[in-house]
Design a protein around this motif. Structure first.
Motif, PDB file in Angstrom:
ATOM      1  N   THR A  99       0.825  -1.219   0.000  1.00  0.00           N
ATOM      2  CA  THR A  99       0.000   0.000   0.000  1.00  0.00           C
ATOM      3  C   THR A  99       0.856   1.266   0.000  1.00  0.00           C
ATOM      4  OG1 THR A  99      -0.085  -0.063   2.396  1.00  0.00           O
ATOM      5  CG2 THR A  99      -1.942  -1.070   1.212  1.00  0.00           C
ATOM      6  N   VAL A 100       0.175   2.386  -0.185  1.00  0.00           N
ATOM      7  CA  VAL A 100       0.820   3.700  -0.151  1.00  0.00           C
ATOM      8  C   VAL A 100       1.010   4.079   1.327  1.00  0.00           C
ATOM      9  CG1 VAL A 100       0.627   6.095  -0.892  1.00  0.00           C
ATOM     10  CG2 VAL A 100      -0.324   4.280  -2.306  1.00  0.00           C
ATOM     11  N   GLY A 101       2.085   3.562   1.919  1.00  0.00           N
ATOM     12  CA  GLY A 101       2.351   3.815   3.335  1.00  0.00           C
ATOM     13  C   GLY A 101       1.312   3.159   4.237  1.00  0.00           C
ATOM     14  N   GLY A 102       1.448   3.445   5.522  1.00  0.00           N
ATOM     15  CA  GLY A 102       0.489   2.925   6.501  1.00  0.00           C
ATOM     16  C   GLY A 102      -0.879   3.570   6.344  1.00  0.00           C
ATOM     17  N   SER A 103      -0.898   4.840   5.934  1.00  0.00           N
ATOM     18  CA  SER A 103      -2.190   5.523   5.742  1.00  0.00           C
ATOM     19  C   SER A 103      -2.962   4.859   4.612  1.00  0.00           C
ATOM     20  CB  SER A 103      -1.980   7.000   5.400  1.00  0.00           C
ATOM     21  OG  SER A 103      -1.285   7.643   6.431  1.00  0.00           O
ATOM     22  N   GLY A 104      -2.253   4.499   3.528  1.00  0.00           N
ATOM     23  CA  GLY A 104      -2.908   3.804   2.420  1.00  0.00           C
ATOM     24  C   GLY A 104      -3.472   2.465   2.874  1.00  0.00           C
ATOM     25  N   ALA A 105      -2.735   1.787   3.759  1.00  0.00           N
ATOM     26  CA  ALA A 105      -3.217   0.493   4.267  1.00  0.00           C
ATOM     27  C   ALA A 105      -4.499   0.681   5.074  1.00  0.00           C
ATOM     28  CB  ALA A 105      -2.136  -0.150   5.130  1.00  0.00           C
ATOM     29  N   LEU A 106      -4.522   1.724   5.890  1.00  0.00           N
ATOM     30  CA  LEU A 106      -5.729   1.988   6.680  1.00  0.00           C
ATOM     31  C   LEU A 106      -6.905   2.335   5.764  1.00  0.00           C
ATOM     32  CD1 LEU A 106      -4.056   4.062   9.512  1.00  0.00           C
ATOM     33  CD2 LEU A 106      -5.213   1.877   9.827  1.00  0.00           C
ATOM     34  N   LYS A 107      -6.625   3.112   4.742  1.00  0.00           N
ATOM     35  CA  LYS A 107      -7.692   3.546   3.827  1.00  0.00           C
ATOM     36  C   LYS A 107      -8.249   2.357   3.024  1.00  0.00           C
ATOM     37  CE  LYS A 107     -10.147   6.186   1.034  1.00  0.00           C
ATOM     38  NZ  LYS A 107     -11.584   6.264   1.384  1.00  0.00           N
ATOM     39  N   VAL A 108      -7.355   1.507   2.519  1.00  0.00           N
ATOM     40  CA  VAL A 108      -7.809   0.333   1.763  1.00  0.00           C
ATOM     41  C   VAL A 108      -8.617  -0.580   2.704  1.00  0.00           C
ATOM     42  CG1 VAL A 108      -7.009  -1.777   0.600  1.00  0.00           C
ATOM     43  CG2 VAL A 108      -5.984   0.436   0.036  1.00  0.00           C
ATOM     44  N   GLY A 109      -8.094  -0.758   3.925  1.00  0.00           N
ATOM     45  CA  GLY A 109      -8.810  -1.590   4.897  1.00  0.00           C
ATOM     46  C   GLY A 109     -10.159  -0.997   5.257  1.00  0.00           C
ATOM     47  N   ALA A 110     -10.203   0.323   5.429  1.00  0.00           N
ATOM     48  CA  ALA A 110     -11.459   0.985   5.793  1.00  0.00           C
ATOM     49  C   ALA A 110     -12.483   0.855   4.668  1.00  0.00           C
ATOM     50  CB  ALA A 110     -11.193   2.456   6.116  1.00  0.00           C
ATOM     51  N   ASP A 111     -12.053   1.050   3.441  1.00  0.00           N
ATOM     52  CA  ASP A 111     -12.991   0.928   2.308  1.00  0.00           C
ATOM     53  C   ASP A 111     -13.495  -0.507   2.177  1.00  0.00           C
ATOM     54  OD1 ASP A 111     -12.707   3.583   1.768  1.00  0.00           O
ATOM     55  OD2 ASP A 111     -11.615   3.333  -0.117  1.00  0.00           O
ATOM     56  N   PHE A 112     -12.586  -1.458   2.348  1.00  0.00           N
ATOM     57  CA  PHE A 112     -12.985  -2.865   2.291  1.00  0.00           C
ATOM     58  C   PHE A 112     -14.017  -3.170   3.384  1.00  0.00           C
ATOM     59  CE2 PHE A 112     -11.913  -6.748   4.742  1.00  0.00           C
ATOM     60  CZ  PHE A 112     -12.636  -7.654   3.968  1.00  0.00           C
ATOM     61  N   LEU A 113     -13.746  -2.696   4.612  1.00  0.00           N
ATOM     62  CA  LEU A 113     -14.676  -2.971   5.721  1.00  0.00           C
ATOM     63  C   LEU A 113     -16.014  -2.269   5.526  1.00  0.00           C
ATOM     64  CD1 LEU A 113     -12.274  -2.840   8.805  1.00  0.00           C
ATOM     65  CD2 LEU A 113     -13.456  -4.846   7.887  1.00  0.00           C
ATOM     66  N   GLN A 114     -15.982  -1.119   4.877  1.00  0.00           N
ATOM     67  CA  GLN A 114     -17.247  -0.409   4.623  1.00  0.00           C
ATOM     68  C   GLN A 114     -18.147  -1.270   3.737  1.00  0.00           C
ATOM     69  OE1 GLN A 114     -20.327   2.027   4.559  1.00  0.00           O
ATOM     70  NE2 GLN A 114     -18.588   2.384   5.908  1.00  0.00           N
ATOM     71  N   GLY A 115     -17.560  -1.992   2.799  1.00  0.00           N
ATOM     72  CA  GLY A 115     -18.348  -2.913   1.983  1.00  0.00           C
ATOM     73  C   GLY A 115     -18.806  -4.126   2.780  1.00  0.00           C
ATOM     74  N   ALA A 116     -17.933  -4.609   3.680  1.00  0.00           N
ATOM     75  CA  ALA A 116     -18.239  -5.843   4.421  1.00  0.00           C
ATOM     76  C   ALA A 116     -19.207  -5.589   5.578  1.00  0.00           C
ATOM     77  CB  ALA A 116     -16.936  -6.446   4.952  1.00  0.00           C
ATOM     78  N   TYR A 117     -19.032  -4.458   6.262  1.00  0.00           N
ATOM     79  CA  TYR A 117     -19.840  -4.143   7.457  1.00  0.00           C
ATOM     80  C   TYR A 117     -20.303  -2.682   7.409  1.00  0.00           C
ATOM     81  CZ  TYR A 117     -17.967  -8.463   9.392  1.00  0.00           C
ATOM     82  OH  TYR A 117     -17.632  -9.774   9.595  1.00  0.00           O
ATOM     83  N   PRO A 118     -21.218  -2.362   6.482  1.00  0.00           N
ATOM     84  CA  PRO A 118     -21.562  -0.939   6.307  1.00  0.00           C
ATOM     85  C   PRO A 118     -22.198  -0.299   7.549  1.00  0.00           C
ATOM     86  CG  PRO A 118     -22.928  -2.367   4.902  1.00  0.00           C
ATOM     87  CD  PRO A 118     -21.895  -3.244   5.531  1.00  0.00           C
TER      88      PRO A 118
END
Ligand code: LMR
Length: 397
Positions: A99-118
């Motif tokens: 990912t694009v740094g740790g912030s990118g990892a958090l953002k990708v994870g957050a977007d993924f979780l938004q789909g999984a647990y809106p």
């Protein structure tokens, strides 16, 4: 067209870094952003990274796009460094995307979780890294706080945190800092983590760990204890990690998101994460990952890096002691021992926003208005000056 928009208050960390850079005073000291500066006040180029850079440039790699998930060997190195052998690979897979740094990892994870647990709520420690709010709210979650820091004891508020975890509503996502808590430097003990993990497991919470400082607290393995304990417990969870600080590669934006999942879900998970990457920035940048894999994938270079990391860690501990002694000498009636017990780059000082403003305006010393300082911005040369200024703003004569 944009008259309806409100001005945005500046970022409390990154804008302060720019203000520091623009400050013409020669004696200025930057204790604001989480950057490790060496004894000359420079962001170091590690010798292991310099060697890697030489090999990488000599090899003249293609600048074609990386895959959405990033470089395969880099991702393997990340998994080994973070999880070691803690994952039961009969039952679980580690799905890692660069990912694009740790912030990118958090953002990708957050977007993924938004789909999984809106419908989920995200819980962050009180206090936490300011941008946790930005990233999770930006992904559409509401963000709430769980108790963490007890001002009275300047330590971890275990009873309150445990009670909050035991009462978590269904569909809760809980952000944990496995080491070097940002901003307080205060960590639960392993016994307390066991209690907290029991509660999180009982409540079926989704654990999302943010580990940007592995190796800058107690050691590479010690700092990853919580991550590995979650794996040993057979939890499924997310982990963002970053090499900004530990490889001194801030601007290269090199990090990773890993998800531990049951094997049968691995392909689906990888597809979900790749989609989140594609929708954000398509694919990660190349150069930082080439450097990191060239260090971690070469035993001699990796050993050199571990030595360099240990030296940074040791120096931070020495700087803490120097600060503690300088402050105690000047203000013997006050107790600064909390600075010695905190781990990692940050010190949580108890300075008020007004005192922080006075440090900056009158003395050119930059800290966050929450009272967080970056210990790694101190040097043998500036510590005395910082202590003088601290005493002047805390107990003006
Ligand atoms: C910090 O907390 O200072 C660092 O993680 C840098 C940042 O992006 O905020």
């Amino acid at each position: 067209m944009f008259e309806h928009l409100e001005p945005v208050p500046g970022d409390p960390i990154l804008d302060l870094l720019q203000a520091f850079i623009a400050d013409p005073r020669p004696q200025k000291v930057n204790l604001s952003v989480g950057i490790y500066y060496d004894e000359h006040g420079q962001v170091p180029l590690l010798e292991s990274v310099a060697q890697a850079q030489h090999s990488v440039l000599e090899a003249a790699p293609s600048r074609s796009y990386l895959p959405m998930e990033g470089d395969a060997e880099y991702r393997r190195c990340v998994g080994q460094l973070v999880f070691a052998d803690s994952v039961d690979t009969q039952t679980f897979s580690v799905v890692t995307v660069q990912t694009v740094g740790g912030s990118g990892a958090l953002k990708v994870g957050a977007d993924f979780l938004q789909g999984a647990y809106p419908q989920a709520t995200v819980w962050v420690s009180d206090p936490t890294w300011d941008n946790h709010y930005g990233i999770f709210e930006g992904a559409g979650f509401s963000v709430r706080r769980y108790p963490y820091y007890a001002a009275a004891t300047q330590g971890f508020d275990y009873p309150a945190a445990l009670a909050a975890f035991e009462a978590l509503p269904a569909s809760s996502i809980v952000v944990l800092h496995p080491c070097c808590h940002n901003p307080t430097g205060v960590q639960p003990s392993q016994a307390q983590w066991h209690g907290l993990l029991d509660a999180l497991q009982t409540r079926n919470a989704v654990v999302f760990m943010d580990m940007a400082y592995q190796g800058l607290g107690l050691g590479l393995d010690e700092d990853a204890w919580l991550v590995r304990e979650c794996a040993r417990r057979g939890l499924e969870f997310l982990l963002a990690n970053s090499f900004s600080k530990t490889f001194s590669l801030y601007a290269e934006r090199v990090g990773a998101l890993s998800v531990v999942v049951r094997k049968e879900q691995a392909t689906t998970l990888m597809g979900q994460l790749k989609r989140a990457v594609r929708r954000n920035y398509s694919s990660p940048p190349l150069f930082g990952s080439l450097l990191v894999k060239s260090v971690l994938g070469d035993p001699a270079r990796a050993a050199l890096w571990r030595t360099e990391l240990a030296a940074m860690r040791g120096r931070i501990i020495d700087l803490r002691r120097g600060l503690f002694e300088g402050l105690t000498t000047r203000m013997p009636q006050r107790d600064f021992s909390n600075l010695l017990h905190q781990q990692g780059m940050f010190g949580y000082t108890g300075l008020s926003p007004e005192q922080v403003d006075a440090l900056r305006e009158q003395h050119g010393i930059y800290a966050l208005r929450t009272g967080r300082i970056c210990i790694a911005g101190l040097t043998a040369e500036n510590t005395e000056r910082v202590c003088d200024a601290w005493a002047a703003v805390v107990a003006p004569t």
